[in-house]
Design a protein around this motif. Structure first.
Motif, PDB file in Angstrom:
ATOM      1  N   LEU A 133      12.466  10.940  -5.266  1.00  0.00           N
ATOM      2  CA  LEU A 133      11.415  10.931  -6.275  1.00  0.00           C
ATOM      3  C   LEU A 133      11.870  11.556  -7.588  1.00  0.00           C
ATOM      4  CD1 LEU A 133       8.345  10.031  -6.109  1.00  0.00           C
ATOM      5  CD2 LEU A 133       7.833  12.463  -6.040  1.00  0.00           C
ATOM      6  N   ILE A 134      12.477  12.719  -7.501  1.00  0.00           N
ATOM      7  CA  ILE A 134      12.882  13.436  -8.708  1.00  0.00           C
ATOM      8  C   ILE A 134      14.195  12.891  -9.240  1.00  0.00           C
ATOM      9  CG2 ILE A 134      13.550  15.690  -9.625  1.00  0.00           C
ATOM     10  CD1 ILE A 134      11.612  16.948  -7.594  1.00  0.00           C
ATOM     11  N   GLY A 135      15.194  12.735  -8.358  1.00  0.00           N
ATOM     12  CA  GLY A 135      16.508  12.298  -8.794  1.00  0.00           C
ATOM     13  C   GLY A 135      16.512  10.907  -9.388  1.00  0.00           C
ATOM     14  N   GLN A 136      15.609  10.016  -8.905  1.00  0.00           N
ATOM     15  CA  GLN A 136      15.555   8.648  -9.398  1.00  0.00           C
ATOM     16  C   GLN A 136      14.483   8.441 -10.456  1.00  0.00           C
ATOM     17  OE1 GLN A 136      15.816   7.064  -5.040  1.00  0.00           O
ATOM     18  NE2 GLN A 136      16.553   5.396  -6.318  1.00  0.00           N
ATOM     19  N   GLY A 137      13.834   9.524 -10.846  1.00  0.00           N
ATOM     20  CA  GLY A 137      12.895   9.456 -11.965  1.00  0.00           C
ATOM     21  C   GLY A 137      11.575   8.782 -11.674  1.00  0.00           C
ATOM     22  N   PHE A 138      11.102   8.815 -10.412  1.00  0.00           N
ATOM     23  CA  PHE A 138       9.813   8.228 -10.089  1.00  0.00           C
ATOM     24  C   PHE A 138       8.684   9.216 -10.405  1.00  0.00           C
ATOM     25  CE2 PHE A 138      12.488   5.462  -7.547  1.00  0.00           C
ATOM     26  CZ  PHE A 138      11.851   4.231  -7.675  1.00  0.00           C
ATOM     27  N   ASP A 139       7.575   8.680 -10.883  1.00  0.00           N
ATOM     28  CA  ASP A 139       6.395   9.512 -11.118  1.00  0.00           C
ATOM     29  C   ASP A 139       5.625   9.742  -9.823  1.00  0.00           C
ATOM     30  OD1 ASP A 139       6.405   9.764 -14.113  1.00  0.00           O
ATOM     31  OD2 ASP A 139       6.360   7.591 -13.972  1.00  0.00           O
ATOM     32  N   ALA A 140       5.636   8.758  -8.930  1.00  0.00           N
ATOM     33  CA  ALA A 140       4.905   8.878  -7.665  1.00  0.00           C
ATOM     34  C   ALA A 140       5.471   7.879  -6.674  1.00  0.00           C
ATOM     35  CB  ALA A 140       3.409   8.622  -7.878  1.00  0.00           C
ATOM     36  N   ALA A 141       5.130   8.081  -5.405  1.00  0.00           N
ATOM     37  CA  ALA A 141       5.513   7.150  -4.349  1.00  0.00           C
ATOM     38  C   ALA A 141       4.402   7.146  -3.303  1.00  0.00           C
ATOM     39  CB  ALA A 141       6.836   7.549  -3.705  1.00  0.00           C
ATOM     40  N   ILE A 142       4.208   6.009  -2.668  1.00  0.00           N
ATOM     41  CA  ILE A 142       3.224   5.883  -1.594  1.00  0.00           C
ATOM     42  C   ILE A 142       3.957   5.438  -0.335  1.00  0.00           C
ATOM     43  CG2 ILE A 142       1.150   4.692  -0.787  1.00  0.00           C
ATOM     44  CD1 ILE A 142       0.371   4.271  -3.703  1.00  0.00           C
ATOM     45  N   GLY A 143       3.755   6.156   0.750  1.00  0.00           N
ATOM     46  CA  GLY A 143       4.440   5.797   1.982  1.00  0.00           C
ATOM     47  C   GLY A 143       4.120   6.764   3.090  1.00  0.00           C
ATOM     48  N   GLY A 144       4.824   6.609   4.206  1.00  0.00           N
ATOM     49  CA  GLY A 144       4.595   7.471   5.354  1.00  0.00           C
ATOM     50  C   GLY A 144       5.891   7.804   6.052  1.00  0.00           C
ATOM     51  N   GLY A 145       5.879   8.892   6.802  1.00  0.00           N
ATOM     52  CA  GLY A 145       7.050   9.293   7.565  1.00  0.00           C
ATOM     53  C   GLY A 145       8.178   9.826   6.709  1.00  0.00           C
ATOM     54  N   PHE A 146       7.880  10.268   5.486  1.00  0.00           N
ATOM     55  CA  PHE A 146       8.923  10.765   4.589  1.00  0.00           C
ATOM     56  C   PHE A 146       9.102  12.266   4.745  1.00  0.00           C
ATOM     57  CE2 PHE A 146       7.906   7.258   1.250  1.00  0.00           C
ATOM     58  CZ  PHE A 146       8.503   6.323   2.076  1.00  0.00           C
ATOM     59  N   GLU A 147      10.330  12.705   4.610  1.00  0.00           N
ATOM     60  CA  GLU A 147      10.575  14.132   4.505  1.00  0.00           C
ATOM     61  C   GLU A 147      10.081  14.600   3.144  1.00  0.00           C
ATOM     62  OE1 GLU A 147      14.646  15.033   5.142  1.00  0.00           O
ATOM     63  OE2 GLU A 147      14.740  14.088   7.121  1.00  0.00           O
ATOM     64  N   LEU A 148       9.586  15.829   3.093  1.00  0.00           N
ATOM     65  CA  LEU A 148       9.031  16.353   1.846  1.00  0.00           C
ATOM     66  C   LEU A 148      10.067  17.253   1.182  1.00  0.00           C
ATOM     67  CD1 LEU A 148       6.313  16.033   0.407  1.00  0.00           C
ATOM     68  CD2 LEU A 148       5.617  18.214   1.406  1.00  0.00           C
ATOM     69  N   PRO A 149      10.811  16.735   0.188  1.00  0.00           N
ATOM     70  CA  PRO A 149      11.842  17.550  -0.459  1.00  0.00           C
ATOM     71  C   PRO A 149      11.219  18.686  -1.269  1.00  0.00           C
ATOM     72  CG  PRO A 149      12.087  15.192  -0.964  1.00  0.00           C
ATOM     73  CD  PRO A 149      10.731  15.393  -0.376  1.00  0.00           C
ATOM     74  N   GLN A 150      12.037  19.664  -1.598  1.00  0.00           N
ATOM     75  CA  GLN A 150      11.569  20.769  -2.429  1.00  0.00           C
ATOM     76  C   GLN A 150      11.129  20.232  -3.782  1.00  0.00           C
ATOM     77  OE1 GLN A 150      14.439  23.854  -2.961  1.00  0.00           O
ATOM     78  NE2 GLN A 150      13.069  25.218  -4.060  1.00  0.00           N
ATOM     79  N   GLY A 151       9.982  20.710  -4.258  1.00  0.00           N
ATOM     80  CA  GLY A 151       9.484  20.291  -5.561  1.00  0.00           C
ATOM     81  C   GLY A 151       8.597  19.065  -5.521  1.00  0.00           C
ATOM     82  N   VAL A 152       8.337  18.529  -4.307  1.00  0.00           N
ATOM     83  CA  VAL A 152       7.493  17.346  -4.166  1.00  0.00           C
ATOM     84  C   VAL A 152       6.283  17.708  -3.301  1.00  0.00           C
ATOM     85  CG1 VAL A 152       7.349  15.000  -3.233  1.00  0.00           C
ATOM     86  CG2 VAL A 152       9.419  15.744  -4.433  1.00  0.00           C
ATOM     87  N   VAL A 153       5.102  17.246  -3.716  1.00  0.00           N
ATOM     88  CA  VAL A 153       3.888  17.495  -2.951  1.00  0.00           C
ATOM     89  C   VAL A 153       3.331  16.160  -2.468  1.00  0.00           C
ATOM     90  CG1 VAL A 153       3.297  19.610  -4.180  1.00  0.00           C
ATOM     91  CG2 VAL A 153       2.452  17.421  -5.033  1.00  0.00           C
ATOM     92  N   ALA A 154       2.479  16.196  -1.428  1.00  0.00           N
ATOM     93  CA  ALA A 154       1.907  14.985  -0.847  1.00  0.00           C
ATOM     94  C   ALA A 154       0.401  15.156  -0.708  1.00  0.00           C
ATOM     95  CB  ALA A 154       2.531  14.700   0.516  1.00  0.00           C
ATOM     96  N   ARG A 155      -0.328  14.091  -1.032  1.00  0.00           N
ATOM     97  CA  ARG A 155      -1.771  14.035  -0.801  1.00  0.00           C
ATOM     98  C   ARG A 155      -2.031  12.949   0.237  1.00  0.00           C
ATOM     99  NH1 ARG A 155      -4.734  15.434  -5.535  1.00  0.00           N
ATOM    100  NH2 ARG A 155      -6.629  14.837  -4.409  1.00  0.00           N
ATOM    101  N   LYS A 156      -2.638  13.311   1.342  1.00  0.00           N
ATOM    102  CA  LYS A 156      -2.881  12.361   2.431  1.00  0.00           C
ATOM    103  C   LYS A 156      -3.879  11.287   2.004  1.00  0.00           C
ATOM    104  CE  LYS A 156      -4.827  12.068   7.104  1.00  0.00           C
ATOM    105  NZ  LYS A 156      -5.406  12.847   8.229  1.00  0.00           N
ATOM    106  N   LEU A 157      -3.534  10.032   2.285  1.00  0.00           N
ATOM    107  CA  LEU A 157      -4.441   8.914   2.060  1.00  0.00           C
ATOM    108  C   LEU A 157      -5.108   8.464   3.353  1.00  0.00           C
ATOM    109  CD1 LEU A 157      -2.238   6.768  -0.370  1.00  0.00           C
ATOM    110  CD2 LEU A 157      -4.179   8.223  -0.974  1.00  0.00           C
ATOM    111  N   THR A 158      -4.320   8.377   4.426  1.00  0.00           N
ATOM    112  CA  THR A 158      -4.846   7.907   5.706  1.00  0.00           C
ATOM    113  C   THR A 158      -3.836   8.214   6.797  1.00  0.00           C
ATOM    114  OG1 THR A 158      -5.597   5.944   6.927  1.00  0.00           O
ATOM    115  CG2 THR A 158      -3.839   5.621   5.330  1.00  0.00           C
ATOM    116  N   VAL A 159      -4.251   8.066   8.035  1.00  0.00           N
ATOM    117  CA  VAL A 159      -3.331   8.216   9.158  1.00  0.00           C
ATOM    118  C   VAL A 159      -2.382   7.021   9.183  1.00  0.00           C
ATOM    119  CG1 VAL A 159      -4.879   9.607  10.568  1.00  0.00           C
ATOM    120  CG2 VAL A 159      -4.984   7.104  10.704  1.00  0.00           C
ATOM    121  N   ALA A 160      -1.209   7.210   9.766  1.00  0.00           N
ATOM    122  CA  ALA A 160      -0.237   6.127   9.933  1.00  0.00           C
ATOM    123  C   ALA A 160      -0.155   5.782  11.416  1.00  0.00           C
ATOM    124  CB  ALA A 160       1.131   6.541   9.393  1.00  0.00           C
ATOM    125  N   HIS A 161      -0.950   4.827  11.826  1.00  0.00           N
ATOM    126  CA  HIS A 161      -0.961   4.387  13.217  1.00  0.00           C
ATOM    127  C   HIS A 161      -0.233   3.053  13.347  1.00  0.00           C
ATOM    128  CE1 HIS A 161      -4.799   6.881  14.302  1.00  0.00           C
ATOM    129  NE2 HIS A 161      -3.694   7.607  14.266  1.00  0.00           N
TER     130      HIS A 161
END
Length: 307
Positions: free
Chosen positions: A134-162
């Motif tokens: 997210l930071i190294g590639q200059g993205f403002d945001a990303a939507i997805g699941g199962g991602f590791e949360l790197p330092q300096g990045v926060v996540a807001r839950k949208l829904t469960v991933a079933h």
């Protein structure tokens, strides 16, 4: 202003480890970035980078300087960008990463309303099932699941991933009945290969009562995309294990039906990710708030739950 520009060149070069890549993101030449960093080093009297023909590495002084100025610089830059927005409204290029099928089905349809609210924002949306830097590639945001949360990045839950088991009516009528998870061992599986590792994961099924059983499907074929998995299952080629958001259109149309509807795979959450800033850019804040609002308004969290 010259010092500010030099610090920006330093910070971006440190983030990506390359004068050339920093130059591309800043829309200047690599020579201009190198010259700005050299001026900053001369002014400070220390070397910030160790340079070679193949690499660009921070010196100890460079690491210290980046820790001191990195977050503060981003805060100042975001403040300037917010003040410079058109008529006080969020503006600028919004670079977002999202899964291919998920983005096409659930995010792209929101684009019209988003641009009606924020006409000064220019979407730059990237569709990829892999986790991005997210930071190294200059993205403002990303939507997805199962991602590791790197330092300096926060996540807001949208829904469960079933993930759920699906098959066509024709397949189920012409093969042995599936009433218990153990019955799956007699059936052909259309399984998902991880885009990150290229491997097929060993999944565990969870029941509504929170009982756990191993998934014992025989691997008939593998896919790296849930939409392709659903399309194969709809042809009667086997039982697929797919993410619920991608399965929904196939289930609602009757092309597929759930197998063992009381069982599913719990794969964490689908979230919206963005860099942690004391002053979040207006365009990013607008997008994050809009997506959360739309997910709630359309009841997507309920539609994506397998329970």
């Amino acid at each position: 202003m010259e010092t500010f520009n030099s610090i920006e060149c330093f910070v971006r070069s440190a983030e990506v480890g390359s004068f050339a890549e920093a130059a591309r993101r800043l829309s200047v030449t690599p020579a201009a970035v190198g010259k700005s960093v050299a001026k900053l080093e001369a002014r400070m009297g220390v070397r910030l980078f160790q340079r070679s023909t193949r690499s660009l590495r921070l010196t100890e002084a460079g690491q210290l300087f980046l820790r001191e100025v990195g977050s503060s610089f981003n805060t100042i830059q975001n403040a300037v960008a917010n003040l410079a927005s058109a008529g006080g409204q969020p503006a600028g290029t919004l670079k977002v990463s999202m899964g291919t099928a998920f983005g096409r089905l659930y995010v792209v349809p929101l684009l019209g309303e988003f641009l009606r609210r924020y006409p000064a924002i220019n979407p730059d949306w990237h569709f990829d099932n892999r986790q991005v830097d997210l930071i190294g590639q200059g993205f403002d945001a990303a939507i997805g699941g199962g991602f590791e949360l790197p330092q300096g990045v926060v996540a807001r839950k949208l829904t469960v991933a079933h993930r759920v088991l699906v098959a066509s009516t024709d397949y189920l009528q012409s093969h042995a009945a599936v009433t218990e998870p153990e019955d799956l061992s007699q059936h052909q599986g259309i399984l998902i290969r991880s885009p990150q590792t290229g491997r097929v994961r060993s999944w565990q099924l969870t029941s509504r009562s929170r009982e756990h059983r191993p998934l014992t499907l025989k691997t008939r074929m593998t896919m790296s995309d849930s939409e392709a998995d659903c399309a194969a299952a709809a042809q009667g080629l086997g039982i697929g294990l797919v993410s619920m958001p991608i399965a929904v259109p196939f289930l609602e149309s009757g092309a597929l039906q759930r197998v063992l509807p009381d069982w599913y795979v719990d794969d964490g959450n689908i979230s919206i990710y963005y860099a942690e800033h004391k002053l979040l850019p207006g365009k990013t804040r607008a997008f994050v708030d809009f997506i959360i609002e739309q997910f709630a308004a359309q009841g997507l969290a309920q539609r994506f739950s397998a329970v």
